[in-house]
Design a protein around this motif. Sequence first.
Motif, PDB file in Angstrom:
ATOM      1  N   THR A  66      -6.644  -7.058   2.692  1.00  0.00           N
ATOM      2  CA  THR A  66      -5.603  -6.220   2.137  1.00  0.00           C
ATOM      3  C   THR A  66      -4.369  -6.352   3.003  1.00  0.00           C
ATOM      4  OG1 THR A  66      -7.226  -4.625   1.330  1.00  0.00           O
ATOM      5  CG2 THR A  66      -4.940  -3.870   1.503  1.00  0.00           C
ATOM      6  N   PRO A  67      -3.259  -6.839   2.458  1.00  0.00           N
ATOM      7  CA  PRO A  67      -2.067  -7.066   3.275  1.00  0.00           C
ATOM      8  C   PRO A  67      -1.658  -5.820   4.043  1.00  0.00           C
ATOM      9  CG  PRO A  67      -1.775  -7.893   1.047  1.00  0.00           C
ATOM     10  CD  PRO A  67      -3.044  -7.113   1.047  1.00  0.00           C
ATOM     11  N   LYS A  68      -1.391  -5.964   5.355  1.00  0.00           N
ATOM     12  CA  LYS A  68      -0.991  -4.824   6.161  1.00  0.00           C
ATOM     13  C   LYS A  68       0.345  -4.264   5.712  1.00  0.00           C
ATOM     14  CE  LYS A  68      -3.471  -6.092  10.372  1.00  0.00           C
ATOM     15  NZ  LYS A  68      -3.333  -6.471  11.805  1.00  0.00           N
ATOM     16  N   ILE A  69       1.150  -5.112   5.055  1.00  0.00           N
ATOM     17  CA  ILE A  69       2.454  -4.628   4.606  1.00  0.00           C
ATOM     18  C   ILE A  69       2.293  -3.492   3.600  1.00  0.00           C
ATOM     19  CG2 ILE A  69       2.749  -6.216   2.639  1.00  0.00           C
ATOM     20  CD1 ILE A  69       5.691  -6.477   3.550  1.00  0.00           C
ATOM     21  N   MET A  70       1.180  -3.513   2.838  1.00  0.00           N
ATOM     22  CA  MET A  70       0.937  -2.440   1.888  1.00  0.00           C
ATOM     23  C   MET A  70       0.696  -1.121   2.616  1.00  0.00           C
ATOM     24  SD  MET A  70       1.422  -3.910  -0.909  1.00  0.00           S
ATOM     25  CE  MET A  70       0.977  -2.515  -1.947  1.00  0.00           C
ATOM     26  N   PHE A  71      -0.013  -1.197   3.744  1.00  0.00           N
ATOM     27  CA  PHE A  71      -0.249   0.006   4.523  1.00  0.00           C
ATOM     28  C   PHE A  71       1.058   0.534   5.104  1.00  0.00           C
ATOM     29  CE2 PHE A  71      -4.449  -2.059   4.691  1.00  0.00           C
ATOM     30  CZ  PHE A  71      -5.232  -1.024   4.197  1.00  0.00           C
ATOM     31  N   LEU A  72       1.953  -0.383   5.509  1.00  0.00           N
ATOM     32  CA  LEU A  72       3.238   0.035   6.045  1.00  0.00           C
ATOM     33  C   LEU A  72       4.075   0.741   4.982  1.00  0.00           C
ATOM     34  CD1 LEU A  72       4.306  -2.993   8.276  1.00  0.00           C
ATOM     35  CD2 LEU A  72       3.433  -0.785   9.003  1.00  0.00           C
ATOM     36  N   LEU A  73       4.053   0.197   3.762  1.00  0.00           N
ATOM     37  CA  LEU A  73       4.800   0.825   2.679  1.00  0.00           C
ATOM     38  C   LEU A  73       4.248   2.214   2.375  1.00  0.00           C
ATOM     39  CD1 LEU A  73       5.281  -2.206   0.261  1.00  0.00           C
ATOM     40  CD2 LEU A  73       6.976  -1.180   1.764  1.00  0.00           C
ATOM     41  N   LYS A  74       2.926   2.338   2.383  1.00  0.00           N
ATOM     42  CA  LYS A  74       2.315   3.642   2.153  1.00  0.00           C
ATOM     43  C   LYS A  74       2.671   4.616   3.267  1.00  0.00           C
ATOM     44  CE  LYS A  74      -1.652   1.950  -0.520  1.00  0.00           C
ATOM     45  NZ  LYS A  74      -3.130   1.808  -0.555  1.00  0.00           N
ATOM     46  N   LEU A  75       2.730   4.098   4.495  1.00  0.00           N
ATOM     47  CA  LEU A  75       3.097   4.939   5.627  1.00  0.00           C
ATOM     48  C   LEU A  75       4.529   5.443   5.492  1.00  0.00           C
ATOM     49  CD1 LEU A  75       2.387   6.142   8.376  1.00  0.00           C
ATOM     50  CD2 LEU A  75       3.116   3.983   9.428  1.00  0.00           C
ATOM     51  N   ILE A  76       5.420   4.560   5.033  1.00  0.00           N
ATOM     52  CA  ILE A  76       6.808   4.964   4.816  1.00  0.00           C
ATOM     53  C   ILE A  76       6.878   6.075   3.769  1.00  0.00           C
ATOM     54  CG2 ILE A  76       9.037   4.220   3.879  1.00  0.00           C
ATOM     55  CD1 ILE A  76       8.501   1.477   5.150  1.00  0.00           C
ATOM     56  N   MET A  77       6.168   5.900   2.657  1.00  0.00           N
ATOM     57  CA  MET A  77       6.185   6.892   1.595  1.00  0.00           C
ATOM     58  C   MET A  77       5.614   8.217   2.069  1.00  0.00           C
ATOM     59  SD  MET A  77       7.681   5.360  -0.823  1.00  0.00           S
ATOM     60  CE  MET A  77       7.435   6.566  -2.119  1.00  0.00           C
ATOM     61  N   TRP A  78       4.537   8.147   2.871  1.00  0.00           N
ATOM     62  CA  TRP A  78       3.924   9.367   3.390  1.00  0.00           C
ATOM     63  C   TRP A  78       4.883  10.096   4.328  1.00  0.00           C
ATOM     64  CZ3 TRP A  78       2.795  10.667   8.501  1.00  0.00           C
ATOM     65  CH2 TRP A  78       2.037  11.833   8.674  1.00  0.00           C
ATOM     66  N   ALA A  79       5.516   9.342   5.254  1.00  0.00           N
ATOM     67  CA  ALA A  79       6.436   9.947   6.215  1.00  0.00           C
ATOM     68  C   ALA A  79       7.614  10.600   5.488  1.00  0.00           C
ATOM     69  CB  ALA A  79       6.930   8.893   7.203  1.00  0.00           C
ATOM     70  N   GLN A  80       8.131   9.920   4.458  1.00  0.00           N
ATOM     71  CA  GLN A  80       9.270  10.471   3.721  1.00  0.00           C
ATOM     72  C   GLN A  80       8.867  11.724   2.957  1.00  0.00           C
ATOM     73  OE1 GLN A  80      12.142   6.578   3.035  1.00  0.00           O
ATOM     74  NE2 GLN A  80      11.034   7.375   1.300  1.00  0.00           N
ATOM     75  N   SER A  81       7.644  11.745   2.433  1.00  0.00           N
ATOM     76  CA  SER A  81       7.188  12.938   1.717  1.00  0.00           C
ATOM     77  C   SER A  81       7.077  14.133   2.655  1.00  0.00           C
ATOM     78  CB  SER A  81       5.840  12.666   1.043  1.00  0.00           C
ATOM     79  OG  SER A  81       4.798  12.509   2.000  1.00  0.00           O
TER      80      SER A  81
END
Length: 227
Positions: free
Chosen positions: A189-204
Amino acid sequence: MSYSDKSDGITKEEWMLRLEQFPFKQADMNRLIMNYLVTGFKEAAEKFQLEAGLEPSVELNSLDDRILIREAVQNGRIHDATHLVNRLHPELLDNDRYLFFHLQQLQLIELIRAGKIDDALTFAQNKLSEAGEDIPEVLSELERTLALLAFEKPQESPFAYLLEQSHRHKIASELNAAILKCEHSADSTPKIMFLLKLIMWAQSKLDAREVSYPKMKDLETALIEPK
């Protein structure tokens, strides 16, 4: 004093400065990029391999087969995709029955899309009739797929999303990830997907606290809007 009372937020310039000062190693970033490229972008992975002097986590030659499989699924040629998978990894679909069901389900959807109702009914009876008993969690998915047959125009039914190109892409991604895992890739699973999810979580979290900050609205372009 509440969190929101402590600060009115930071400016875009301050935010970008903090990002620039965030500690990371270029080698880690290169590895992250390569792990994303090997999920299906051979030409880009080859160029990046030369530029960064980095060895990919999987053999790039194996990308040819996975690209053919992905294109077959995305073009609705499920029989061809299944044949290629069985040739590449004969044990994969036998061991992952949920994935095999999704391929068969997509084959049924393609028959419905083509208006081959008799063939669709025969396929459902011969190939999918026992799927709900063998894998109970797929029963609702199977029912929604078969419900398409009840509509004269399946594209206008409540389950029309199954006929959209995005559903083909979803199954193609699921299959690609399973092949990568079968090939013992450490980063299926590309780590970039986890980074994008982390960004969305932090912004929420920041939004929930009503903190003003430069928000990344478009993840595709990484465009950051001023606060």
